[in-house]
Motif scaffolding. Structure first.
Motif, short mmCIF file in Angstrom:
data_model
loop_
_atom_site.label_atom_id
_atom_site.label_comp_id
_atom_site.label_asym_id
_atom_site.label_seq_id
_atom_site.Cartn_x
_atom_site.Cartn_y
_atom_site.Cartn_z
N ARG A 490 6.72 5.87 11.99
CA ARG A 490 5.55 5.00 11.93
C ARG A 490 5.81 3.80 11.03
N SER A 491 5.10 2.74 11.27
CA SER A 491 5.20 1.55 10.42
C SER A 491 4.13 1.63 9.35
N PRO A 492 4.46 1.32 8.09
CA PRO A 492 3.47 1.37 7.00
C PRO A 492 2.31 0.41 7.22
N ALA A 493 1.15 0.80 6.67
CA ALA A 493 -0.03 -0.05 6.75
C ALA A 493 -0.33 -0.67 5.39
N GLY A 494 0.68 -0.79 4.56
CA GLY A 494 0.51 -1.31 3.21
C GLY A 494 1.40 -0.54 2.26
N LYS A 495 1.19 -0.73 0.99
CA LYS A 495 2.01 -0.02 0.01
C LYS A 495 1.29 0.06 -1.32
N VAL A 511 9.17 1.54 -7.64
CA VAL A 511 9.26 2.01 -6.26
C VAL A 511 7.98 1.66 -5.53
N ASP A 512 8.10 1.37 -4.24
CA ASP A 512 6.95 1.10 -3.39
C ASP A 512 6.69 2.33 -2.52
N VAL A 513 5.46 2.85 -2.59
CA VAL A 513 5.07 4.00 -1.78
C VAL A 513 4.32 3.48 -0.56
N PRO A 514 4.88 3.62 0.64
CA PRO A 514 4.20 3.10 1.84
C PRO A 514 2.94 3.88 2.16
N LEU A 515 1.94 3.18 2.70
CA LEU A 515 0.67 3.80 3.09
C LEU A 515 0.60 3.95 4.60
N GLY A 516 -0.24 4.89 5.03
CA GLY A 516 -0.46 5.08 6.45
C GLY A 516 0.65 5.84 7.16
N VAL A 517 1.54 6.45 6.41
CA VAL A 517 2.66 7.19 6.99
C VAL A 517 2.83 8.51 6.23
N LEU A 518 3.76 9.34 6.71
CA LEU A 518 4.11 10.59 6.05
C LEU A 518 5.33 10.34 5.16
N LEU A 537 1.61 7.56 -9.88
CA LEU A 537 0.97 7.17 -8.62
C LEU A 537 -0.53 6.93 -8.72
N PRO A 538 -1.31 7.83 -9.36
CA PRO A 538 -2.77 7.64 -9.34
C PRO A 538 -3.22 6.29 -9.90
N GLN A 539 -2.66 5.90 -11.04
CA GLN A 539 -3.07 4.63 -11.64
C GLN A 539 -2.66 3.45 -10.77
N ALA A 540 -1.44 3.51 -10.23
CA ALA A 540 -0.98 2.43 -9.36
C ALA A 540 -1.83 2.36 -8.08
N ALA A 541 -2.19 3.52 -7.54
CA ALA A 541 -3.01 3.55 -6.34
C ALA A 541 -4.41 3.02 -6.61
N ARG A 542 -4.95 3.37 -7.77
CA ARG A 542 -6.29 2.90 -8.13
C ARG A 542 -6.30 1.38 -8.25
N SER A 543 -5.22 0.83 -8.79
CA SER A 543 -5.12 -0.62 -8.90
C SER A 543 -5.10 -1.28 -7.53
N ALA A 544 -4.59 -0.53 -6.55
CA ALA A 544 -4.54 -1.06 -5.18
C ALA A 544 -5.79 -0.71 -4.39
N GLY A 715 -7.80 8.37 0.42
CA GLY A 715 -6.79 7.36 0.72
C GLY A 715 -5.41 7.99 0.83
N ILE A 716 -5.02 8.74 -0.24
CA ILE A 716 -3.73 9.41 -0.27
C ILE A 716 -3.96 10.89 -0.60
N ILE A 717 -3.42 11.77 0.22
CA ILE A 717 -3.43 13.20 -0.08
C ILE A 717 -2.01 13.58 -0.48
N VAL A 718 -1.87 14.17 -1.68
CA VAL A 718 -0.57 14.60 -2.19
C VAL A 718 -0.49 16.12 -2.12
N LEU A 719 0.52 16.63 -1.46
CA LEU A 719 0.74 18.07 -1.33
C LEU A 719 2.02 18.45 -2.07
N ASP A 720 1.94 19.48 -2.89
CA ASP A 720 3.09 19.95 -3.65
C ASP A 720 3.69 21.17 -2.96
N GLU A 721 4.78 20.97 -2.27
CA GLU A 721 5.46 22.04 -1.53
C GLU A 721 4.52 22.81 -0.60
#
Length: 805
Positions: A490-495, A511-518, A537-544, A715-721
């Protein structure tokens, strides 16, 4: 007779018990009266889908009975202080040996507990320093941050004293290493009074904004009854003395309603009841309050080392015990090996061997001062292994619950070697596992199924690994599964741009974490994956403008009455539907409210306290374990009463509330059906709605949490293993679920070691190259195909091998 259909005779032979553990008529949980022989002094791996009955056989039957029988050898007085254990539901267990359980349960989140204290390495270091450090402090206790320096008087019996003389009382000093400023915690805290008290209100109006201090409740009434201040006067109008008594007064005896009690100000009460605990062990609402109202900073006196000045100034080769505990264990192992000190060679050898075990087991990146409450389930399990690897015991039964959890494929081979080493010392090793790399080393395999829940509980195969491949069972068919890299990503929908991340071992990471993808975040254990995602990630995501939801495997807080129906909110629409259909109140259909059985109070069991003997838990005769009053069970919905609904599996309930039940019963309840659909989507179709949450595995808890978040906008769901606890056949279902989440517009990020998830990702962020100070850098970011083509990282090499390139 084929291996897959082997049945053992009803008559067991105790004379042969030195060769096998024999189980006859096991019915614990969903086990269907199974009988099996497990060879001793061999490595046996138990396989099967999640919920098939593996843990019920291994942990709930074999290990539980071994521990129960050992506990019965202790005097009744001691048994009174030990956990009560019921006998498993099994006819005969023969050939048992002492069982040592090494599971995934988190190590108690006591803020005074560290990696060093739970493995006894700190104890050995304290002895070493008491013998060899300069200046010497004499006692090992002088290097302990859990023992304070104290002076007092004690009784000393004088030999040959005259008849009738009293013991002589002499002054003594306990020399401890605790920092007096932080009391050995390493941190000091500062309370924001504006977050704990609304000074515009009076005490009785609810001025105290601390969880558990509700206006009208006992805690507030206690404050109001002390007489130290007017409970009806706004706090802002208190005199200086009243304010001090309310907030800071030291422990003082008071009489309330003719009862002598101890009162202390609100601030010391909060510090004692809440701040003395590790944040990881707090309930969510308590943790939220602490994070809002309390600032934790490193102790300025000890610099966070927890030790007083004397302990910090006592050194060996220029290193204090605090310096050693702060070192990465792999580095500490090298330092200890290089010491040449007279008179302590056995101690140094024991220390070096224990530290070497840390490195061998993939935990060399930890430090001894790491709080044990911050360890993941996989790390906690491997830390527990440390004390057993050097044990001289033989003919012991070691029981492991997915020991490869949290391990990169590169480290799985080392774990396998350790399991084989335990076996080769003459021990019986029982392992519950899903990873094919660990199944492959088994001497004997027991496959339980064929399905989960009521569809499981049977031995569908036992024998060799090679035989498993051709057995036709679900495990056998999927044992050699390999995922392919997707043809198109898939193509990212942002970062989300993370810049300068430096938490823990991260080295100023951009690092840039792409959005809209796995996105899969990979790397060896300790490389910095969790530090990057959880801290940066949380603080950077909140800023975005993007919110992040973490779905982990931590225990779900709640009482033993909590179950999937209450946790997910499913019970609410079900209760209302029952009430509407029968013209009564919804509260009647809660076992925690008006509908509860009056004898057991809705618990379903009666616990009898036998004093110094172990308490006994028996099924309530009044409600027969159904938890509800008999009158409540007369009310039905779609032909079922509330107890029968809670006894359903998720899959059964999904069909029931769809209105299309094949049995002709059922009702259409859209709100309930939507929740049940999500539970089935995450692979929990076998769970019973009324099953206690404390019986769920880490992977099951994570999937239950995921199901609750699937219905919300995130917006972002983070799964740990997320593959933890998943059978090989269920991984494909998980990948389909992740695709569905991404397709619905959610950005999904997984911290994973499973190569199937890596291959299926749209983007990979690989950290390393090693662990601890050898990690903390981005070593690759791009598509799985590019990672395989490059083969420049450990992850890339193992992924290439997995997909056969």
């Amino acid at each position: 007779m084929s291996e897959s259909s082997t049945r053992y005779p009803a008559t067991l032979h105790p004379a042969d018990s030195h060769d096998a553990i024999r189980v006859q008529g096991a019915r614990e949980n969903n086990l269907k009266d199974i009988s099996i022989e497990i060879p001793k002094r061999r490595l046996t791996v138990f396989t099967g889908v999640s919920g098939s009955g593996k843990s019920s056989l291994v942990f709930g039957t074999i290990a539980a009975e071994s521990q129960r029988m050992i506990n019965e050898t202790y005097p009744a007085f001691l048994q009174g202080f030990m956990p009560s254990m019921d006998r498993p539901d099994v006819d005969v267990l023969d050939g048992l040996t002492t069982a040592i359980i090494v599971d995934q349960e988190r190590i108690g989140a006591n803020s005074r507990s560290t990696v060093g204290t739970v493995t006894d390495v700190n104890a050995m270091l304290r002895i070493l320093f008491s013998r060899c450090a300069e200046p010497s402090l004499g006692s090992p206790n002088a290097y302990s941050f859990n023992i304070a320096t104290a002076t007092g008087k004690g009784a000393l019996t004088v030999e040959k004293a005259s008849a009738g003389s009293r013991p002589e009382r002499k002054e003594f000093t306990v020399l401890g290493g605790m920092c007096p400023r932080c009391e050995g915690m390493g941190v000091v805290n500062d309370l924001d009074i504006s977050q704990i008290v609304d000074e515009s209100k009076s005490i009785n109006e609810g001025a105290i904004m601390v969880p558990g201090y509700k206006a009208g409740g006992w805690s507030v009434k206690f404050f109001a009854s002390t007489g130290f201040f007017d409970p009806d006067k706004p706090v802002q109008d208190f005199t200086e003395t009243e304010r001090h008594d309310f907030l800071y007064r030291e422990a003082t005896k008071v009489k309330i309603d003719n009862v002598n009690m101890t009162y202390q100000g609100l601030v010391p009460q909060i510090q004692k009841s809440m701040l003395s605990k590790d944040k990881e062990s707090m309930q969510p609402h308590i943790r939220a309050f602490v994070e809002r109202a309390v600032t934790f900073t490193s102790c300025p006196d000890c610099g966070g080392t927890r030790l007083n000045r004397a302990a910090r100034s006592s050194t060996i080769d220029g290193k204090s015990i605090a310096d050693l505990c702060a070192m990465q264990i792999s580095d500490l192992a090298g330092w200890i090996s290089g010491l040449r000190l007279e008179g302590v060679a056995p101690l140094l050898n024991a220390l070096a061997e224990t530290l070497r075990h840390f490195v061998e087991i993939g935990l060399g990146y930890l430090s001894l001062d790491r709080s044990s409450g911050t360890l993941s389930g996989g790390e906690a399990q491997r830390v527990k292994m440390i004390r057993h690897l050097g044990s001289s015991l033989t003919d012991v039964t070691y029981v492991f619950d997915e020991p490869t959890i949290g391990l990169h494929p590169h480290d799985v081979q080392r774990m396998n070697a350790l399991l084989l080493r335990l076996r080769d010392k003459g021990n019986t090793v029982l392992v519950v596992e899903h990873k094919p790399e660990s199944i492959a080393i088994a001497d004997h395999v027991v496959d339980i199924g064929p399905g989960a829940g009521t569809d499981g509980g049977e031995i569908v195969y036992q024998g060799t690994v090679e035989g498993l491949r051709g057995s036709g069972t679900l495990t056998g068919r999927h044992l050699d599964d390999r995922a392919a890299v997707k043809d198109a990503v898939r193509s990212p929908a942002g970062k989300v741009a993370i810049r300068g991340a430096g938490a823990h071992n991260l080295r100023d990471v951009d690092v840039d974490v792409p959005l809209g993808v796995l996105v899969a975040v990979t790397g060896v254990a300790g490389s910095g994956k969790s530090s990057l995602i959880q801290s940066a990630l949380p603080q950077a995501a909140r800023s975005a403008g993007v919110e992040t939801v973490f779905v982990d495997q931590a225990p779900i807080k709640g009482s033993r009455r909590s179950n999937p129906a209450t946790y997910t909110g499913l019970l609410e629409p079900v209760r209302k539907a029952f009430a509407k259909a029968n013209g009564v109140k919804p509260a009647l259909f809660s076992a925690n409210s008006e509908g509860a059985c009056p004898v057991c109070n809705g618990a379903g069991v009666i616990v009898t306290d036998l004093g110094v003997m172990a308490s006994v838990s028996t099924t309530c005769e009044e409600c027969e374990g159904r938890r509800f009053q008999a009158e409540v069970l007369e009310y039905t919905l779609g032909g079922k009463n509330i107890a029968e609904v809670l006894a359903m599996s998720v899959a059964e309930a999904e069909e029931f509330f769809s209105g299309n039940s094949s049995g002709g019963e059922g009702v259409k309840l859209t709100a309930a059906h939507a929740i049940l659909r999500r539970l089935a989507d995450v692979g929990l179709g076998y769970l019973r709605l009324g099953q206690a949450l404390n019986t769920l595995s880490g992977g099951e808890r994570q999937r239950l949490k995921l199901a609750t978040h699937m219905g919300a906008d995130a917006g972002i769901i983070v799964l740990d293993e997320p593959t933890t606890g998943l059978h090989l056949a269920d991984v494909a279902q998980l990948l389909a679920l992740l695709d569905r989440l991404v397709g619905d517009g959610t950005s999904v990020l997984v911290i994973e070691h499973h190569q199937a998830v890596m291959a299926h990702a749209d983007w990979i962020i690989d950290l390393g190259p090693g662990a601890g100070h050898d990690g903390g850098r981005i070593v690759f970011e791009g598509t799985p195909a590019d990672l395989i083509a490059a083969r420049t990282t450990l992850t890339g090499q193992h992924l290439a091998d997995y997909v056969g390139r």
